[in-house]
Design a protein around this motif. Structure first.
Motif, PDB file in Angstrom:
ATOM      1  N   ILE A  49       0.636  -1.040   0.164  1.00  0.00           N
ATOM      2  CA  ILE A  49       0.089   0.008  -0.569  1.00  0.00           C
ATOM      3  C   ILE A  49       0.853   1.376   0.116  1.00  0.00           C
ATOM      4  O   ILE A  49       0.782   2.132  -0.725  1.00  0.00           O
ATOM      5  CB  ILE A  49      -0.836   0.204   1.123  1.00  0.00           C
ATOM      6  N   GLY A  50       2.229   1.163   0.198  1.00  0.00           N
ATOM      7  CA  GLY A  50       2.803   2.246   0.883  1.00  0.00           C
ATOM      8  C   GLY A  50       3.408   2.674  -0.621  1.00  0.00           C
ATOM      9  O   GLY A  50       3.648   3.970  -1.022  1.00  0.00           O
ATOM     10  N   LEU A  51       4.326   1.390  -1.191  1.00  0.00           N
ATOM     11  CA  LEU A  51       4.120   1.813  -2.767  1.00  0.00           C
ATOM     12  C   LEU A  51       3.050   2.543  -3.361  1.00  0.00           C
ATOM     13  O   LEU A  51       3.311   3.348  -4.766  1.00  0.00           O
ATOM     14  CB  LEU A  51       4.672   0.129  -3.706  1.00  0.00           C
ATOM     15  N   CYS A  52       1.776   1.961  -3.570  1.00  0.00           N
ATOM     16  CA  CYS A  52       0.507   2.742  -4.216  1.00  0.00           C
ATOM     17  C   CYS A  52       0.860   4.175  -3.688  1.00  0.00           C
ATOM     18  O   CYS A  52       0.691   4.909  -4.526  1.00  0.00           O
ATOM     19  CB  CYS A  52      -0.315   1.884  -3.747  1.00  0.00           C
ATOM     20  N   VAL A  53       1.433   4.352  -2.629  1.00  0.00           N
ATOM     21  CA  VAL A  53       1.451   5.835  -2.249  1.00  0.00           C
ATOM     22  C   VAL A  53       2.495   6.443  -3.237  1.00  0.00           C
ATOM     23  O   VAL A  53       2.118   7.945  -3.666  1.00  0.00           O
ATOM     24  CB  VAL A  53       1.236   6.325  -0.497  1.00  0.00           C
ATOM     25  N   VAL A  54       3.179   5.837  -3.066  1.00  0.00           N
ATOM     26  CA  VAL A  54       4.249   6.663  -3.837  1.00  0.00           C
ATOM     27  C   VAL A  54       3.915   7.125  -5.314  1.00  0.00           C
ATOM     28  O   VAL A  54       4.742   7.795  -5.570  1.00  0.00           O
ATOM     29  CB  VAL A  54       5.813   6.168  -3.342  1.00  0.00           C
ATOM     30  N   SER A  55       3.602   5.532  -5.370  1.00  0.00           N
ATOM     31  CA  SER A  55       3.750   5.682  -7.380  1.00  0.00           C
ATOM     32  C   SER A  55       2.014   6.628  -7.483  1.00  0.00           C
ATOM     33  O   SER A  55       2.139   7.306  -8.287  1.00  0.00           O
ATOM     34  CB  SER A  55       3.774   4.547  -7.414  1.00  0.00           C
ATOM     35  N   ASP A  69       3.349   5.812 -14.844  1.00  0.00           N
ATOM     36  CA  ASP A  69       1.692   5.083 -15.246  1.00  0.00           C
ATOM     37  C   ASP A  69       2.123   3.966 -14.679  1.00  0.00           C
ATOM     38  O   ASP A  69       1.045   3.440 -14.448  1.00  0.00           O
ATOM     39  CB  ASP A  69       0.855   5.810 -16.357  1.00  0.00           C
ATOM     40  N   LEU A  70       3.068   3.723 -15.371  1.00  0.00           N
ATOM     41  CA  LEU A  70       2.796   1.428 -15.283  1.00  0.00           C
ATOM     42  C   LEU A  70       3.410   1.036 -13.592  1.00  0.00           C
ATOM     43  O   LEU A  70       2.791  -0.078 -13.409  1.00  0.00           O
ATOM     44  CB  LEU A  70       4.431   1.453 -16.137  1.00  0.00           C
ATOM     45  N   THR A  71       4.699   1.856 -12.923  1.00  0.00           N
ATOM     46  CA  THR A  71       4.614   1.389 -11.838  1.00  0.00           C
ATOM     47  C   THR A  71       3.586   1.430 -10.730  1.00  0.00           C
ATOM     48  O   THR A  71       3.341   0.657 -10.225  1.00  0.00           O
ATOM     49  CB  THR A  71       5.744   2.342 -11.231  1.00  0.00           C
ATOM     50  N   ASN A  72       2.342   2.312 -10.960  1.00  0.00           N
ATOM     51  CA  ASN A  72       1.664   2.331  -9.906  1.00  0.00           C
ATOM     52  C   ASN A  72       0.744   1.406 -10.329  1.00  0.00           C
ATOM     53  O   ASN A  72      -0.254   0.660  -9.678  1.00  0.00           O
ATOM     54  CB  ASN A  72       0.548   4.203 -11.070  1.00  0.00           C
ATOM     55  N   GLY A  73       0.415   1.143 -11.882  1.00  0.00           N
ATOM     56  CA  GLY A  73      -0.823  -0.069 -12.113  1.00  0.00           C
ATOM     57  C   GLY A  73      -0.158  -1.146 -11.469  1.00  0.00           C
ATOM     58  O   GLY A  73      -1.022  -1.868 -10.945  1.00  0.00           O
ATOM     59  N   ILE A  74       1.015  -1.142 -11.429  1.00  0.00           N
ATOM     60  CA  ILE A  74       1.637  -2.514 -11.010  1.00  0.00           C
ATOM     61  C   ILE A  74       1.549  -2.340  -9.464  1.00  0.00           C
ATOM     62  O   ILE A  74       1.162  -3.533  -9.039  1.00  0.00           O
ATOM     63  CB  ILE A  74       3.304  -3.089 -12.023  1.00  0.00           C
ATOM     64  N   ALA A  75       1.920  -1.208  -8.906  1.00  0.00           N
ATOM     65  CA  ALA A  75       1.555  -1.704  -7.697  1.00  0.00           C
ATOM     66  C   ALA A  75       0.316  -1.936  -6.606  1.00  0.00           C
ATOM     67  O   ALA A  75       0.562  -2.989  -6.264  1.00  0.00           O
ATOM     68  CB  ALA A  75       1.706   0.231  -7.221  1.00  0.00           C
ATOM     69  N   ILE A  76      -0.678  -1.362  -7.880  1.00  0.00           N
ATOM     70  CA  ILE A  76      -2.392  -0.821  -7.412  1.00  0.00           C
ATOM     71  C   ILE A  76      -2.760  -3.084  -7.830  1.00  0.00           C
ATOM     72  O   ILE A  76      -2.750  -3.627  -6.533  1.00  0.00           O
ATOM     73  CB  ILE A  76      -2.744  -0.463  -8.141  1.00  0.00           C
ATOM     74  N   THR A  77      -2.103  -3.667  -8.777  1.00  0.00           N
ATOM     75  CA  THR A  77      -2.277  -5.047  -9.503  1.00  0.00           C
ATOM     76  C   THR A  77      -2.070  -5.651  -8.232  1.00  0.00           C
ATOM     77  O   THR A  77      -2.301  -7.007  -7.979  1.00  0.00           O
ATOM     78  CB  THR A  77      -1.352  -5.077 -10.308  1.00  0.00           C
ATOM     79  N   LEU A  78      -0.250  -5.541  -7.570  1.00  0.00           N
ATOM     80  CA  LEU A  78       0.368  -6.476  -6.355  1.00  0.00           C
ATOM     81  C   LEU A  78      -0.384  -6.388  -5.072  1.00  0.00           C
ATOM     82  O   LEU A  78      -0.502  -7.591  -4.504  1.00  0.00           O
ATOM     83  CB  LEU A  78       2.005  -6.059  -6.144  1.00  0.00           C
ATOM     84  N   GLN A  79      -0.774  -5.668  -5.513  1.00  0.00           N
ATOM     85  CA  GLN A  79      -2.199  -4.520  -3.498  1.00  0.00           C
ATOM     86  C   GLN A  79      -2.991  -5.598  -3.927  1.00  0.00           C
ATOM     87  O   GLN A  79      -3.622  -6.561  -2.966  1.00  0.00           O
ATOM     88  CB  GLN A  79      -2.764  -3.680  -3.210  1.00  0.00           C
ATOM     89  N   GLY A  80      -3.448  -5.568  -4.455  1.00  0.00           N
ATOM     90  CA  GLY A  80      -4.604  -6.416  -5.413  1.00  0.00           C
ATOM     91  C   GLY A  80      -4.573  -8.249  -4.850  1.00  0.00           C
ATOM     92  O   GLY A  80      -5.287  -8.763  -4.305  1.00  0.00           O
ATOM     93  N   LEU A  81      -3.587  -8.168  -5.636  1.00  0.00           N
ATOM     94  CA  LEU A  81      -3.698 -10.293  -5.507  1.00  0.00           C
ATOM     95  C   LEU A  81      -2.942 -10.589  -4.073  1.00  0.00           C
ATOM     96  O   LEU A  81      -2.753 -11.463  -4.058  1.00  0.00           O
ATOM     97  CB  LEU A  81      -2.403 -10.398  -6.523  1.00  0.00           C
ATOM     98  N   TRP A  82      -1.830  -9.607  -3.380  1.00  0.00           N
ATOM     99  CA  TRP A  82      -2.194 -10.266  -2.112  1.00  0.00           C
ATOM    100  C   TRP A  82      -2.740 -10.152  -0.895  1.00  0.00           C
ATOM    101  O   TRP A  82      -2.664 -10.756  -0.545  1.00  0.00           O
ATOM    102  CB  TRP A  82      -0.705  -8.822  -1.563  1.00  0.00           C
TER     103      TRP A  82
END
Length: 150
Positions: A49-55, A69-82
């Protein structure tokens, strides 16, 4: 939508960043009551979630940057998968050996079982990161071959 409420570029990313900040605070303070293996899974969630905030903040500062934008999408995807990974591992069929759900807490029979569970969590996170990165590279390659310039 922007026709009715004109917003400056990057404002949507800033709004998303505030939402992720609220989620970060919620899980950060929620995680203080979780110890052991459950606490470890929650710690990883808080980091994602912290990675999502930063991105998201980076997206507000650099609204035309594709890598951000790509990093933000990856971070949000990883958070949901986690979220799903945590549910399957702690409350579903993927409970590590030597650990069990007793009442409303995860209890591991020994320190070795807890460490094994934490190492399994690390492996699961690595697998998710690798899987998302492979999916991104394959998707980008496909899109570049179909719509990219030669």
């Amino acid at each position: 939508m922007f026709r009715f409420l004109p917003l400056p570029e990057g404002a949507l990313c800033l709004i998303a960043a505030t939402a992720f900040c609220a989620e970060y605070l919620l899980f950060y303070f929620h995680s203080t009551s979780h110890k052991g293996l459950e606490g470890y899974y929650h710690l990883i969630l808080v980091l994602l979630i912290g990675l999502c905030v930063v991105s998201s903040v980076a997206g507000a500062l650099l609204p035309t940057s594709f890598p951000v934008d790509l990093t933000n999408g990856i971070a949000i995807t990883l958070q949901g998968l986690w979220f799903y990974q945590t549910a399957f591992s702690l409350y579903g069929p993927m409970m590590p050996d030597g650990c069990q759900l007793t009442g409303d807490q995860i209890a591991c029979g020994s320190a070795a079982s807890r460490v094994r569970g934490e190492l399994l969590a690390n492996f699961q996170l690595f697998s998710l990161v690798l899987g998302v990165l492979v999916a991104v590279v394959v998707s980008y390659g496909y899109a570049a071959s179909r719509h990219g310039r030669s």
